[in-house]
Design an enzyme around this catalytic site. Structure first.
Site, mmCIF file in Angstrom:
data_model
loop_
_atom_site.group_PDB
_atom_site.id
_atom_site.type_symbol
_atom_site.label_atom_id
_atom_site.label_comp_id
_atom_site.label_asym_id
_atom_site.label_seq_id
_atom_site.Cartn_x
_atom_site.Cartn_y
_atom_site.Cartn_z
ATOM 1 N N HIS A 189 1.529 5.348 -1.640
ATOM 2 C CA HIS A 189 1.312 6.381 -2.277
ATOM 3 C C HIS A 189 2.445 7.152 -3.084
ATOM 4 O O HIS A 189 3.354 7.358 -2.390
ATOM 5 C CB HIS A 189 0.697 7.831 -1.566
ATOM 6 C CG HIS A 189 -0.904 7.125 -1.003
ATOM 7 N ND1 HIS A 189 -2.022 7.417 -1.608
ATOM 8 C CD2 HIS A 189 -1.000 6.396 -0.056
ATOM 9 C CE1 HIS A 189 -2.791 6.749 -0.745
ATOM 10 N NE2 HIS A 189 -2.364 6.314 0.077
ATOM 11 N N HIS A 223 0.773 -1.191 -0.001
ATOM 12 C CA HIS A 223 0.013 -0.018 -0.025
ATOM 13 C C HIS A 223 0.830 1.269 0.117
ATOM 14 O O HIS A 223 1.472 1.499 0.876
ATOM 15 C CB HIS A 223 -0.933 -0.044 1.329
ATOM 16 C CG HIS A 223 -1.990 1.093 1.241
ATOM 17 N ND1 HIS A 223 -3.120 1.015 1.644
ATOM 18 C CD2 HIS A 223 -1.590 2.683 1.119
ATOM 19 C CE1 HIS A 223 -3.878 2.186 1.501
ATOM 20 N NE2 HIS A 223 -2.723 3.203 1.281
ATOM 21 N N ASP A 236 1.398 2.691 3.504
ATOM 22 C CA ASP A 236 0.583 3.938 3.388
ATOM 23 C C ASP A 236 1.533 5.088 3.488
ATOM 24 O O ASP A 236 0.964 6.046 3.772
ATOM 25 C CB ASP A 236 -0.460 3.923 4.503
ATOM 26 C CG ASP A 236 -1.443 4.928 3.934
ATOM 27 O OD1 ASP A 236 -1.629 5.259 2.785
ATOM 28 O OD2 ASP A 236 -2.598 5.073 4.754
ATOM 29 N N LYS A 239 -9.373 -0.206 -5.611
ATOM 30 C CA LYS A 239 -9.350 0.478 -4.351
ATOM 31 C C LYS A 239 -10.623 0.957 -4.227
ATOM 32 O O LYS A 239 -11.274 1.935 -4.878
ATOM 33 C CB LYS A 239 -8.316 1.470 -4.454
ATOM 34 C CG LYS A 239 -8.285 2.210 -3.094
ATOM 35 C CD LYS A 239 -7.697 1.637 -1.918
ATOM 36 C CE LYS A 239 -8.000 2.394 -0.564
ATOM 37 N NZ LYS A 239 -6.721 2.658 -0.121
ATOM 38 N N HIS A 266 -4.582 -0.784 5.839
ATOM 39 C CA HIS A 266 -4.098 -0.040 6.979
ATOM 40 C C HIS A 266 -5.022 0.023 8.206
ATOM 41 O O HIS A 266 -5.687 0.826 8.738
ATOM 42 C CB HIS A 266 -3.887 1.490 6.738
ATOM 43 C CG HIS A 266 -5.092 2.002 5.740
ATOM 44 N ND1 HIS A 266 -6.171 2.172 6.036
ATOM 45 C CD2 HIS A 266 -4.957 2.873 4.788
ATOM 46 C CE1 HIS A 266 -6.911 2.785 5.016
ATOM 47 N NE2 HIS A 266 -6.146 3.286 4.342
ATOM 48 N N HIS A 279 -10.491 1.175 1.966
ATOM 49 C CA HIS A 279 -10.244 2.201 3.033
ATOM 50 C C HIS A 279 -11.387 1.796 3.931
ATOM 51 O O HIS A 279 -12.570 2.404 3.718
ATOM 52 C CB HIS A 279 -10.303 3.463 2.329
ATOM 53 C CG HIS A 279 -9.957 4.629 3.357
ATOM 54 N ND1 HIS A 279 -8.656 5.151 3.620
ATOM 55 C CD2 HIS A 279 -10.533 4.890 4.345
ATOM 56 C CE1 HIS A 279 -8.839 5.842 4.632
ATOM 57 N NE2 HIS A 279 -9.984 5.825 5.217
#
Ligand code: DOR
Ligand code: ZN
Length: 346
Positions: free
Chosen positions: A15, A13, A247, A99, A174, A136
Site C-alpha cells: 500500500h 503486496h 502488506d 484485487k 497475506h 483478501h
C-alpha cells in the site's frame, strides 16, 4: 554467514496511498525493492485502467531520482467492473492483477464485492487471459469470529470459486493461518500465497497481551502462535507457492492511536532486515532469495531481477527510525520486538 547477496527483491503486496503519504513512504520501498504490486484501495478506489494509469504516473513522479522501481498496478474489483476494460489494461501491460476485497473486509473496502456471482464475467475473462486475482481472504459475516474469518473464507468462498473456475490464477494474499498454508499446498500451480513480514514475527499476543497496541493491529489480524509457526515453515521452505507481500500499510499515527484505530502495519523500511533475522533464526538464510526474489516473479510469469541486494550481519542490533514523517504527520515503523542484526546495502 555475515553477508548475504540475493537478487533484488520485489514486494507482491504493497500500500503506497497517495499525496503526502505516498511521497513519505515510497522511498523506503524503492530503495530495496525493484517492483511492487500496488494495492488499489485508495479513496476513491482505483477501479478503471484510466485511474490505474493516472495513479502509476503519480507514483513515478514521487519516485526519488535514480531509484529503479516499477509499480505493478492492480484494479479494485467491483460489481460493475467492465471485463473489456480489464482485458485492455492487461493487454497494454498496465494491469498486473485484479484485487478482490469482500465488501467491508478491511480499510476502504466498502466498494468491494458483496455477491461473487456479479463479477463472474470478469473472473471468467481473467481466467481466459491469465490475469491473476489477488484475494483478501476473509469473510465479513459479523457472526463469524474475527480469528476464524480466513479459515471460513477458504471453505465457503475460495474453494467453490476454484471449483467453478479452476483456470483462474489466484493469490491468497497475506495468509495468516495454518489452514491457509495447508489449503495452498493442496492446490495446483494456479494458486499462490503472499506472506507478510509481520505475520512471521508476531502472534496475537503482540496486539493484546499486557496492553492494547494499535501498531500491531492489521487485517487479517495476527493469529495464535501455531499459525505463526506454520507461516514461518511455509516461507522458509523454498516452496515456490509462497512469496513475500509485505502488506506494508501506512496510516498516520492519529488514525492508529484512537478509540477505533485503522488496520495496517508499516514495514517497508525494515522488512528485508527483519526477514533476514527470521530466516537466520530458522536456519534458512539460503531460502530467503526464493521467498523474496524468485517465487513471486515465477508466479506472475516475470523475470527475476538481475540486480542484487546485499545484507550484512553485525553483532550490535541495528537501530531503525521509530517513525517516518509524512507531510505534517508521522507514521510509526513496525517494531519487531526482537533485536535485528542485519543491515541492508545495495
Ligand atoms: O491491515 C490492513 N491494512 N489490511 C488490509 O487488508 C488493508 C490495509 C490498509 O489498506 O490499510
Ligand atoms: Zn493489503
Amino acid at each position: 554467514m555475515t553477508t548475504l547477496t540475493i537478487r533484488r527483491p520485489d514486494d507482491w503486496h504493497l500500500h503506497l496511498r497517495d499525496g503526502d503519504v505516498l511521497e513519505g513512504v515510497l522511498p523506503h520501498t524503492s530503495r530495496n525493492f525493484a517492483r511492487a504490486i500496488i494495492m488499489p484501495n485508495l479513496v476513491p478506489p482505483v477501479v478503471t485502467t484510466a485511474q490505474a494509469a493516472a495513479y502509476r504516473d503519480r507514483i513515478l513522479k514521487a519516485l526519488p531520482k535514480g531509484d529503479d522501481f516499477t509499480p505493478l498496478m492492480t484494479l479494485y474489483l467491483t460489481e460493475t467492473t467492465d471485463p473489456a476494460d480489464v482485458e485492455a489494461g492487461f493487454r497494454d501491460g498496465l494491469i498486473t492483477a485484479v484485487k478482490l476485497y469482500p465488501a467491508g473486509a478491511t480499510t476502504n473496502s466498502q466498494s468491494g464485492v458483496r455477491d461473487l456471482a456479479k463479477v463472474h464475467s470478469v473472473l471468467e475473462k481473467m481466467a481466459e487471459i491469465g490475469l491473476p486475482l489477488c484475494v483478501h481472504g476473509e469473510v465479513t459475516d459479523p457472526a463469524i469470529d474475527i480469528f476464524d474469518r480466513e479459515a471460513v473464507f477458504l471453505e465457503t468462498v475460495l474453494a467453490p470459486l476454484r471449483e467453478r473456475l479452476p483456470g483462474l490464477r489466484v493469490v491468497l494474499e497475506h495468509v495468516t493461518t495454518e489452514n491457509g498454508v495447508d489449503y495452498v499446498k493442496a492446490q495446483d500451480k494456479n494458486v499462490g500465497a503472499t506472506i507478510t513480514t509481520h505475520h512471521l514475527m508476531i502472534n496475537r499476543n503482540a496486539i493484546l497481551a499486557g496492553g492494547i497496541r494499535p501498531h500491531y493491529y492489521c487485517l487479517p489480524v495476527a493469529k495464535r502462535e501455531k499459525h505463526r509457526l506454520a507461516l514461518r515453515a511455509a516461507a522458509t521452505s523454498g516452496d515456490a507457492r509462497f512469496f513475500l507481500g509485505t502488506d506494508s500499510a501506512p496510516h498516520i499515527d492519529p488514525l492508529k492511536e484512537t478509540a477505533c484505530g485503522c488496520a495496517g502495519i508499516f514495514t517497508s523500511i525494515n522488512t528485508m532486515a527483519c526477514l533476514a533475522e527470521v530466516f537466520e533464526q530458522e536456519n534458512a538464510l539460503d531460502k530467503l532469495e526464493a521467498f523474496a526474489s524468485l517465487n513471486g516473479p515465477a508466479f506472475y510469469g516475470l523475470p527475476a531481477n538481475e540486480a542484487t541486494l546485499t545484507l550484512t550481519r553485525q553483532d550490535e542490533p541495528v537501530v531503525f527510525p521509530r517513525k517516518v514523517a509524512v507531510g505534517q504527520d508521522e507514521v510509526t515503523v513496525f517494531d519487531p520486538m526482537i533485536p535485528i542484526h542485519w543491515n541492508v546495502g545495495s
